[in-house]
Scaffold this motif. Structure first.
Motif, short mmCIF file in Angstrom:
data_model
loop_
_atom_site.label_atom_id
_atom_site.label_comp_id
_atom_site.label_asym_id
_atom_site.label_seq_id
_atom_site.Cartn_x
_atom_site.Cartn_y
_atom_site.Cartn_z
N PRO A 32 37.70 40.84 40.64
CA PRO A 32 38.88 41.47 40.04
C PRO A 32 38.57 42.76 39.30
O PRO A 32 39.49 43.53 38.98
N PHE A 90 37.88 37.45 48.32
CA PHE A 90 39.21 36.85 48.40
C PHE A 90 39.26 35.55 49.20
O PHE A 90 40.34 35.00 49.41
N HIS A 202 44.18 56.67 47.41
CA HIS A 202 44.80 55.53 48.09
C HIS A 202 45.18 54.48 47.05
O HIS A 202 44.69 54.51 45.92
N HIS A 203 46.05 53.60 47.45
CA HIS A 203 46.49 52.54 46.55
C HIS A 203 45.46 51.42 46.53
O HIS A 203 45.00 50.95 47.57
N VAL A 204 45.10 50.98 45.32
CA VAL A 204 44.15 49.87 45.15
C VAL A 204 44.91 48.71 44.51
O VAL A 204 45.36 48.82 43.37
N PRO A 205 45.06 47.59 45.22
CA PRO A 205 45.75 46.45 44.63
C PRO A 205 45.04 45.94 43.39
O PRO A 205 43.83 46.12 43.22
N GLU A 206 45.79 45.29 42.53
CA GLU A 206 45.21 44.72 41.32
C GLU A 206 44.37 43.48 41.64
O GLU A 206 44.60 42.79 42.62
N ASP A 209 42.27 41.36 45.11
CA ASP A 209 42.79 41.95 46.34
C ASP A 209 42.31 43.38 46.53
O ASP A 209 42.31 43.90 47.65
N GLY A 210 41.90 44.03 45.44
CA GLY A 210 41.42 45.41 45.54
C GLY A 210 39.91 45.52 45.67
O GLY A 210 39.36 46.63 45.58
N ARG A 214 38.37 49.30 46.04
CA ARG A 214 38.17 49.87 44.71
C ARG A 214 36.99 50.84 44.69
O ARG A 214 35.94 50.58 45.27
#
Length: 309
Positions: A32, A90, A202-206, A209-210, A214
């Motif tokens: 995380p 994950f 780019h989008h990094v999920p929290e 998931d990231g 990351r």
């Protein structure tokens, strides 16, 4: 040549799988917070520091006999670990390890396609049983088609390539020279991935998931501690594993590695309270039976090939 010591070999490999099952489960603690790439970069830097301390003892041989062979094998093994640890971010360790243990199937298929080695009905049947076991454990259709379950199988594929490279190219090489090349490539891949994920918008999920997406972050003391444990534990585990292979027949010793499936499940329960369903247990049993049959039949065929005509 010293005589085989099967009980001692089994003890070393079981110890290796016990510790690796624990240390690999810890990756979920940092997923995380850190990214996969930074984790490998940090782990490699720590590992090289530990290698420096080992070198001071003068009891390890780091210089390879064939640099190209050790580096190529290290690159393949590093790719396997990228997929393996990427999955750990994950997926439960038991699922990831099950995908990794598809490696004997890949070894058999690659050897048949590119080296002309016959498979035989027994090994083909065992491969089918192992494939069914992997599908049962990963259960790719439980939540629709999940691309994530391909990651552990990809780890098994590259692990198989690394095993073939070890057998074909790295005879006589020291364990430390191969381990050094392995961590070198992990560090290179980690540095490249960290740079790309940091510079690429780019989008990094929290959370976990990231883990794969990351970029560079400032690690907490806990993340540094877990990464250090992972680096030291990997070196210790691989050292125990190599010692096991020195003391016993390779085909027999390889079978003991399947104990990782059991230790992974035990540590997942101890650390996270996760339990295995009956389907997962059945799948792990099928994977283990498949690996045992393929290993024993492959060794038997190799011994037959050595007999004089």
């Amino acid at each position: 040549m010293s005589a085989d010591r099967p009980m001692a070999a089994a003890g070393f490999v079981f110890a290796a799988m016990f510790f690796l099952g624990f240390f690999d489960n810890l990756v979920r603690q940092i997923a995380p917070e850190l990214g996969l790439w930074q984790f490998h970069l940090m782990r490699s830097v720590i590992a090289f520091g530990l290698f420096g301390l080992i070198a001071l003892t003068g009891r390890a041989r780091f210089r390879p006999l064939r640099l190209w062979a050790v580096m190529a094998r290290g690159g393949l093994a590093a790719l396997a670990m990228l997929f393996y640890f990427g999955g750990l971010g994950f997926l439960p360790l038991g699922q990831v390890a099950s995908g990794m243990f598809s490696a004997p199937i890949w070894v058999m298929l690659i050897s048949a396609l590119f080296f002309g080695k016959p498979i035989g009905a027994m090994r083909l049947g065992a491969a089918l049983v192992g494939f069914i076991g992997v599908l049962i454990v990963l259960d790719p259709f439980s939540e629709g088609l999940r691309p994530a379950v391909v990651v552990p199988v990809a780890a098994g594929f590259f692990y198989a390539l690394g095993a073939i490279a070890t057998r074909q190219w790295c005879e006589g090489e020291s364990a430390m020279s191969m381990l050094l090349a392995f961590f070198f490539w992990l560090g290179v891949f980690g540095a490249l991935g960290t740079a790309i994920m940091t510079l690429w918008p780019h989008h990094v999920p929290e959370g976990a998931d990231g883990f794969i997406l990351r970029g560079a972050v400032w690690p907490s003391g806990w993340a540094l501690f877990i990464t250090f444990l992972q680096a030291a534990g990997s070196i210790m585990g691989v050292g125990l594993l190599f010692r096991g292979y020195q003391l016993g027949d390779a085909a027999q010793v390889a079978i003991y590695e399947y104990s990782l499936l059991g230790f992974a499940a035990i540590w997942s329960f101890v650390l996270y309270g996760e339990t295995l369903g009956s389907g997962a247990v059945l799948g792990m049993v099928l994977i283990t039976v498949s690996g045992v049959v393929i290993s024993l039949r492959s060794q038997g065929r190799a011994n037959a090939d050595k007999l004089p005509a």
